[in-house]
Motif scaffolding. Structure first.
Motif, short mmCIF file in Angstrom:
data_model
loop_
_atom_site.label_atom_id
_atom_site.label_comp_id
_atom_site.label_asym_id
_atom_site.label_seq_id
_atom_site.Cartn_x
_atom_site.Cartn_y
_atom_site.Cartn_z
N ASP A 1 -34.89 44.27 -44.86
CA ASP A 1 -35.13 45.68 -44.62
C ASP A 1 -36.57 45.87 -44.17
OD1 ASP A 1 -32.58 46.35 -45.28
OD2 ASP A 1 -33.02 46.83 -47.35
N GLU B 1 -36.05 48.17 -39.31
CA GLU B 1 -35.89 49.62 -39.29
C GLU B 1 -36.25 50.19 -37.91
OE1 GLU B 1 -37.43 53.59 -41.65
OE2 GLU B 1 -37.55 51.63 -42.64
N GLU C 1 -31.85 59.29 -38.18
CA GLU C 1 -32.31 58.82 -39.49
C GLU C 1 -31.13 58.47 -40.39
OE1 GLU C 1 -34.77 57.43 -42.38
OE2 GLU C 1 -35.26 57.91 -40.31
N GLN D 1 -30.44 54.76 -41.94
CA GLN D 1 -30.26 54.49 -43.37
C GLN D 1 -28.91 53.85 -43.65
OE1 GLN D 1 -32.82 54.56 -45.46
NE2 GLN D 1 -33.96 55.18 -43.62
N LEU E 1 -29.29 50.27 -42.77
CA LEU E 1 -30.08 49.57 -43.79
C LEU E 1 -29.35 49.48 -45.13
CD1 LEU E 1 -33.61 51.12 -43.10
CD2 LEU E 1 -32.81 48.82 -42.49
N ASP E 2 -28.15 50.07 -45.20
CA ASP E 2 -27.34 50.09 -46.41
C ASP E 2 -28.10 50.73 -47.57
OD1 ASP E 2 -24.98 49.72 -47.84
OD2 ASP E 2 -25.56 47.73 -48.54
N ASN E 3 -28.75 51.86 -47.29
CA ASN E 3 -29.53 52.58 -48.29
C ASN E 3 -28.58 53.45 -49.12
OD1 ASN E 3 -31.26 54.16 -49.78
ND2 ASN E 3 -32.69 54.50 -48.10
N ARG E 4 -27.95 52.85 -50.10
CA ARG E 4 -26.94 53.54 -50.91
C ARG E 4 -27.51 54.71 -51.69
NH1 ARG E 4 -22.98 48.66 -52.89
NH2 ARG E 4 -22.90 47.68 -50.84
N ALA E 5 -28.72 54.54 -52.22
CA ALA E 5 -29.33 55.62 -53.00
C ALA E 5 -29.49 56.88 -52.15
CB ALA E 5 -30.67 55.18 -53.57
N GLN E 6 -29.96 56.72 -50.91
CA GLN E 6 -30.14 57.87 -50.03
C GLN E 6 -28.80 58.50 -49.70
OE1 GLN E 6 -33.18 59.48 -48.64
NE2 GLN E 6 -31.43 60.85 -48.74
#
Length: 112
Positions: free
Chosen positions: A9, A14, A53, A57, A60-65
């Protein structure tokens, strides 16, 4: 360590994703997305968010977001009511493919 995740990441990853998604974002008639909608692959992104954006995300596999956005109703599968309204209104949406998803955003633009 970078060895565990070759692309990781990193800021470079990004930035690469941001450039790719920005270059692939376009306006498209909702009618052209019917097949993807029928397969359950279309996700609505609220106009308050930056479509690119959200795609970054996702990449990037940004699960929290995503949990934050989905919990607030800002990112969600397109509902039948939305799909019908867009179809009947012959809507044109902003879209970007973040495989396996097609992210769409309904934004009103002033003519001129």
């Amino acid at each position: 360590m970078a060895e565990d995740t070759p692309l990781g990441d990193s800021p470079d990853r990004e930035a690469l994703l941001r450039r790719e998604f920005h270059g692939q974002t376009a306006r498209i008639p909702w009618r052209d997305l019917q097949t993807y909608y029928a397969h359950g692959s279309v996700v609505r992104v609220d106009a308050a968010l930056d479509l690119v954006e959200v795609a970054v995300q996702l990449g990037l596999d940004n699960r929290a977001q995503f949990e934050t956005w989905t919990g607030a109703g800002l990112v969600a599968p397109v509902s039948d009511a939305e799909a019908l309204a867009w179809f009947e209104g012959d809507a044109t949406l902003w879209a970007v493919v973040a495989a396996p998803w097609v992210l769409v955003q309904n934004r009103e633009f002033a003519a001129g």
